[in-house]
Design an enzyme around this catalytic site. Structure first.
Site, PDB file in Angstrom:
ATOM      1  N   ASP A  51       0.855  -1.192   0.000  1.00 14.55           N
ATOM      2  CA  ASP A  51       0.000   0.000   0.000  1.00 14.55           C
ATOM      3  C   ASP A  51       0.897   1.249   0.000  1.00 14.55           C
ATOM      4  O   ASP A  51       1.730   1.414   0.894  1.00 14.55           O
ATOM      5  CB  ASP A  51      -0.884  -0.013   1.257  1.00 14.55           C
ATOM      6  CG  ASP A  51      -1.616   1.313   1.446  1.00 14.55           C
ATOM      7  OD1 ASP A  51      -1.986   1.626   2.597  1.00 14.55           O
ATOM      8  OD2 ASP A  51      -1.820   2.027   0.440  1.00 14.55           O
ATOM      9  N   ASP A  55      -4.074   3.891   2.723  1.00 13.42           N
ATOM     10  CA  ASP A  55      -5.520   3.614   2.893  1.00 13.42           C
ATOM     11  C   ASP A  55      -5.759   2.161   3.321  1.00 13.42           C
ATOM     12  O   ASP A  55      -6.903   1.725   3.426  1.00 13.42           O
ATOM     13  CB  ASP A  55      -6.291   3.940   1.609  1.00 13.42           C
ATOM     14  CG  ASP A  55      -5.942   3.000   0.452  1.00 13.42           C
ATOM     15  OD1 ASP A  55      -6.594   3.102  -0.608  1.00 13.42           O
ATOM     16  OD2 ASP A  55      -5.023   2.163   0.610  1.00 13.42           O
ATOM     17  N   ASP A  59      -1.817  -1.191  -3.800  1.00 12.70           N
ATOM     18  CA  ASP A  59      -2.130  -0.445  -5.019  1.00 12.70           C
ATOM     19  C   ASP A  59      -0.993  -0.563  -6.037  1.00 12.70           C
ATOM     20  O   ASP A  59       0.063  -1.137  -5.742  1.00 12.70           O
ATOM     21  CB  ASP A  59      -2.407   1.017  -4.675  1.00 12.70           C
ATOM     22  CG  ASP A  59      -1.331   1.598  -3.765  1.00 12.70           C
ATOM     23  OD1 ASP A  59      -1.679   2.213  -2.728  1.00 12.70           O
ATOM     24  OD2 ASP A  59      -0.138   1.373  -4.055  1.00 12.70           O
ATOM     25  N   ASP A 128      -6.048 -10.389 -15.503  1.00  9.03           N
ATOM     26  CA  ASP A 128      -7.081 -11.369 -15.165  1.00  9.03           C
ATOM     27  C   ASP A 128      -8.354 -11.022 -15.936  1.00  9.03           C
ATOM     28  O   ASP A 128      -8.960  -9.973 -15.699  1.00  9.03           O
ATOM     29  CB  ASP A 128      -7.345 -11.306 -13.649  1.00  9.03           C
ATOM     30  CG  ASP A 128      -7.785 -12.652 -13.084  1.00  9.03           C
ATOM     31  OD1 ASP A 128      -7.344 -13.010 -11.988  1.00  9.03           O
ATOM     32  OD2 ASP A 128      -8.577 -13.344 -13.776  1.00  9.03           O
ATOM     33  N   ASP A 230     -10.723 -16.139 -16.055  1.00  8.84           N
ATOM     34  CA  ASP A 230     -11.529 -16.523 -14.912  1.00  8.84           C
ATOM     35  C   ASP A 230     -12.723 -17.386 -15.343  1.00  8.84           C
ATOM     36  O   ASP A 230     -13.521 -16.967 -16.176  1.00  8.84           O
ATOM     37  CB  ASP A 230     -12.045 -15.225 -14.262  1.00  8.84           C
ATOM     38  CG  ASP A 230     -12.682 -15.481 -12.916  1.00  8.84           C
ATOM     39  OD1 ASP A 230     -11.965 -15.928 -12.013  1.00  8.84           O
ATOM     40  OD2 ASP A 230     -13.893 -15.259 -12.794  1.00  8.84           O
ATOM     41  N   GLU A 284      -8.625 -20.721 -16.288  1.00  8.09           N
ATOM     42  CA  GLU A 284      -8.901 -21.253 -14.956  1.00  8.09           C
ATOM     43  C   GLU A 284      -9.892 -22.384 -15.198  1.00  8.09           C
ATOM     44  O   GLU A 284     -11.050 -22.147 -15.529  1.00  8.09           O
ATOM     45  CB  GLU A 284      -9.521 -20.215 -14.034  1.00  8.09           C
ATOM     46  CG  GLU A 284      -9.769 -20.801 -12.675  1.00  8.09           C
ATOM     47  CD  GLU A 284     -10.743 -20.027 -11.835  1.00  8.09           C
ATOM     48  OE1 GLU A 284     -11.604 -19.340 -12.391  1.00  8.09           O
ATOM     49  OE2 GLU A 284     -10.648 -20.083 -10.607  1.00  8.09           O
ATOM     50  N   HIS A 359      -5.057 -17.102  -4.944  1.00  6.42           N
ATOM     51  CA  HIS A 359      -5.936 -16.266  -4.119  1.00  6.42           C
ATOM     52  C   HIS A 359      -7.213 -17.003  -3.722  1.00  6.42           C
ATOM     53  O   HIS A 359      -7.998 -16.474  -2.913  1.00  6.42           O
ATOM     54  CB  HIS A 359      -6.271 -14.992  -4.890  1.00  6.42           C
ATOM     55  CG  HIS A 359      -7.056 -15.297  -6.106  1.00  6.42           C
ATOM     56  ND1 HIS A 359      -6.551 -16.003  -7.190  1.00  6.42           N
ATOM     57  CD2 HIS A 359      -8.342 -15.057  -6.409  1.00  6.42           C
ATOM     58  CE1 HIS A 359      -7.480 -16.156  -8.095  1.00  6.42           C
ATOM     59  NE2 HIS A 359      -8.578 -15.607  -7.641  1.00  6.42           N
ATOM     60  N   ASP A 360      -7.450 -18.178  -4.321  1.00  2.00           N
ATOM     61  CA  ASP A 360      -8.632 -18.978  -3.949  1.00  2.00           C
ATOM     62  C   ASP A 360      -8.260 -20.110  -3.008  1.00  2.00           C
ATOM     63  O   ASP A 360      -9.127 -20.921  -2.660  1.00  2.00           O
ATOM     64  CB  ASP A 360      -9.263 -19.597  -5.206  1.00  2.00           C
ATOM     65  CG  ASP A 360      -9.921 -18.569  -6.085  1.00  2.00           C
ATOM     66  OD1 ASP A 360      -9.972 -18.784  -7.302  1.00  2.00           O
ATOM     67  OD2 ASP A 360     -10.376 -17.538  -5.542  1.00  2.00           O
TER      68      ASP A 360
HETATM   69  O1  TEU Z   1     -12.808 -18.788  -9.113  1.00  7.41           O
HETATM   70  C1  TEU Z   1     -13.627 -19.755  -9.731  1.00  7.41           C
HETATM   71  C2  TEU Z   1     -13.899 -20.860  -8.809  1.00  7.41           C
HETATM   72  O2  TEU Z   1     -13.863 -22.028  -9.121  1.00  7.41           O
HETATM   73  C3  TEU Z   1     -14.346 -20.424  -7.494  1.00  7.41           C
HETATM   74  O3  TEU Z   1     -15.407 -21.236  -7.180  1.00  7.41           O
HETATM   75  C4  TEU Z   1     -13.225 -20.512  -6.491  1.00  7.41           C
HETATM   76  O4  TEU Z   1     -12.213 -21.415  -6.922  1.00  7.41           O
HETATM   77  C5  TEU Z   1     -13.743 -21.018  -5.155  1.00  7.41           C
HETATM   78  O5  TEU Z   1     -12.815 -20.707  -4.200  1.00  7.41           O
HETATM   79  C6  TEU Z   1     -13.977 -22.535  -5.169  1.00  7.41           C
HETATM   80  O6  TEU Z   1     -14.424 -22.883  -3.872  1.00  7.41           O
HETATM   81  C7  TEU Z   1     -12.702 -17.606  -9.893  1.00  7.41           C
HETATM   82  C8  TEU Z   1     -11.768 -16.668  -9.157  1.00  7.41           C
HETATM   83  O7  TEU Z   1     -10.479 -17.263  -9.063  1.00  7.41           O
HETATM   84  C9  TEU Z   1     -12.362 -16.407  -7.801  1.00  7.41           C
HETATM   85  O8  TEU Z   1     -11.484 -15.612  -7.005  1.00  7.41           O
HETATM   86  C10 TEU Z   1     -13.673 -15.688  -7.994  1.00  7.41           C
HETATM   87  O9  TEU Z   1     -14.284 -15.511  -6.721  1.00  7.41           O
HETATM   88  C11 TEU Z   1     -14.614 -16.480  -8.922  1.00  7.41           C
HETATM   89  O10 TEU Z   1     -13.974 -17.004 -10.059  1.00  7.41           O
HETATM   90  C12 TEU Z   1     -15.713 -15.566  -9.440  1.00  7.41           C
HETATM   91  O11 TEU Z   1     -15.120 -14.646 -10.338  1.00  7.41           O
END
Ligand code: TEU
Length: 587
Positions: A51, A55, A59, A128, A230, A284, A359-360
């Protein structure tokens, strides 16, 4: 005389072509070599990286200030999670302007400076693409929902309420798990596979496809080097919205990933956009299976370059219970089977990726290693070794190079993620076991992988001078760049060495993969390459000391190419320390 000459020539032709014909379909043909196959991709979650204005939210200027750090890692490509205008219902995966920069992240000038700074350092930038859905605050949706005759009406999927409720569609993020949302303005339902604020775009409408393709070309014309796409398998829908066809046997996600025109649209995207630029594309692959993977990434399909599957990261959860680790469900033998299967899927055609964190996902050292203080570092380095020695493009998640681990929140109020919060509400409605849910979330919730990057031991780990949008992991005092950068034995130093090892040994990119000791429940061992160019990787996935017997006839160089310990001893067996990782040259 002429005939003899002909036959001699033909004979010589046969000899040479047969001799050169690879006995194994291994990537000997260098034309198959691509920069994106040889790259190491580093994923940055911009919200949590750095950051610059206090904030509490990361960024673009923050990333710019750390470009030399990113360069020092030796990686080739940065994948940035969405940076576009968004109300952040799903932290940027709900885009309200595909050509605008999220106000918390900065301006288009900041983006241009970031891209320039990356390219000056020889780093490519992948953005993305979130095109299965937009934000409900996108102008398109505001127009679409305003009236049934609006020109943007068919940019989304609407079902007129006078026809009754449409067939059930499951939603990943809805508090009722219902993907149809009633909208009184036009007495109709709209479709949202994810949150109510993420309405699905209607790709069956050629105007929508053109909007997306034009937007992709806009970013490519600015110099962007690719897109991570995505949930791209979900974009095509049967707009008659039938009941879930029986052949899917209740698997709604598999149904989502097999829409009627999916590959037509991907071929059109390739023709209209991707083929016009020297860029990379990665799907993805939600809902993609071994049976459907090649349809996305075989070069002769003219669709996308590579994909990531979910089979690995979903392994070891209780079936039917939301992201609940099954203590008896995970076996290393099963883990090895999955990653060996996906290697073989792409061994001759197409190309895969390998990741354990993003990130998931929770932090890989917590989910797949051991984040106890005495094992966090060796097991983190062991997992890094796995990711950087497999035959697939590694997607390495920011912070894993430090050995960052799960924060393990105790209460729902600490969570930010709509997925966790809405599943909590859904479970309450269902009178489910909230305590068990929160215990499972400590291991599997997405926010564990989204806590601020740990730069140093100052307040908020040096991430922000303000209040961080998400709590910082208290272990930042000793798990941070400043503490690790000068320490040759740190996770950070190890990651850099592993990246250089991969770059200096193309056999780790293209070489044949062969699993060894398949049934061993504690050790994951495999070779890469063949003949004189063969490398052995041995990974102890446990906290036990193990004597691992070398396969008969496999002689190794006693100086490891990579070792996450200072020690190494081998005779007929290799003495493995807890979570020891070894990369050895085969003699
Ligand atoms: O994720 C798609 C997906 O399969 C999601 O269901 C995610 O993996 C979830 O954690 C499964 O339990 C993509 C993005 O990577 C995710 O960050 C987004 O929230 C989602 O699509 C909607 O855009």
């Amino acid at each position: 005389m002429k005939n003899i000459f002909f036959y001699l020539t033909f004979f010589l032709f046969c000899i040479t072509s047969c001799k050169n014909k690879p006995t194994e379909k291994v990537n000997t043909d260098s034309s198959n070599n691509k920069w994106w196959k040889e790259a190491v991709v580093y994923q940055i979650y911009p919200r949590s990286f750095k950051d610059s204005d206090g904030d509490g939210v990361g960024d673009l200027k923050g990333i710019i200030s750390k470009l030399d750090y990113i360069k020092s890692l030796g990686i080739d490509v940065v994948w940035l999670n969405p940076i576009f205008s968004s109300p952040n219902d799903d932290n940027g995966y709900d885009i309200s302007d595909y050509r605008g920069i999220m106000k918390e992240f900065g301006t288009m000038n900041d983006f241009d400076a970031l891209l320039k700074g990356m390219h000056e350092r020889g780093i490519k930038l992948v953005l993305d693409l979130v095109a299965n859905h937009s934000s409900s605050e996108h102008e398109w949706f505001k127009e679409s929902r305003s009236s049934r005759t609006n020109p943007y009406r068919d940019y989304y999927h609407w079902w007129p309420a006078e026809k009754g409720k449409p067939a059930h569609r499951w939603s990943f993020f809805d508090v009722n798990a219902d993907a149809w949302m009633y909208d009184s303005a036009t007495n109709a339902y709209y479709l949202h596979y994810f949150s109510r604020k993420q309405p699905d775009l209607n790709w069956e409408n050629p105007k929508v496809r053109k909007e997306i393709f034009d937007m992709m070309n806009f970013w490519f014309d600015k110099g962007v080097d690719g897109f991570r796409m995505d949930v791209i398998p979900f974009i095509s829908k049967d707009t008659t919205f039938p009941e879930l066809p029986k052949e899917y046997n209740g698997d709604m996600v598999a149904y989502y990933a097999n829409g009627p025109h999916l590959h037509e649209y991907l071929k059109e995207m390739n023709k209209e956009v991707l083929s016009k630029h020297n860029v990379m594309s990665v799907a993805e692959g939600a809902g993609v299976t071994a049976a459907t993977a090649h349809n996305f990434v075989d070069e002769d399909r003219n669709e996308l370059n590579m994909l990531y599957h979910f089979e690995g990261v979903s392994y070891g959860y209780v079936d039917g219970k939301f992201k609940t680790p099954d203590p008896n469900g995970y076996k290393l033998v099963g883990f090895k089977e999955i990653y060996s299967k996906w290697d073989s899927i792409f061994s001759n055609k197409g190309w895969g990726t390998i990741y354990l964190g993003n990130h998931d996902q929770p932090r890989m050292v917590t989910r797949w290693g051991n984040d106890a203080p005495e094992f966090r570092e060796p097991s983190s380095k062991m997992l890094t070794t796995f990711l950087l020695t497999m035959r697939a493009t590694p997607y390495y998640y920011f912070g894993d190079e430090l050995g960052m681990s799960n924060i393990k929140f105790d209460k729902i109020e600490d969570y930010n993620d709509i997925e966790t919060k809405n599943h909590y509400i859904l479970l309450q409605t269902q009178k489910g076991d909230i305590k068990q849910f929160l215990e499972a979330a400590k291991i599997s919730a997405r926010d564990n992988g989204r806590t601020p990057f740990q730069w140093d031991a100052t307040a908020n780990a040096g991430f922000t001078t303000g209040t961080p949008w998400l709590k910082v992991n208290p272990n930042y005092k000793n798990v941070n760049v400043a503490a690790e950068v000068g320490n040759v034995n740190s996770c950070l130093s190890y990651f850099k060495k592993a990246v250089q090892l991969r770059k200096n040994n193309k056999v780790l990119v293209y070489g044949k993969y062969e699993l060894l000791d398949k049934e061993n429940p504690k050790v994951y061992a495999y070779t890469r390459g063949e003949g004189a160019d063969k490398i052995l990787v041995v990974l102890n996935f446990t906290k036990e000391k193990i004597d691992w017997a070398l396969p008969v006839g496999l002689a190794i160089d006693k100086t490891p190419l990579l070792n996450n310990y200072q020690t190494f001893s081998a005779s007929d067996a290799i003495e493995l320390q807890p979570y020891q990782a070894l990369v050895l040259k085969v003699k």
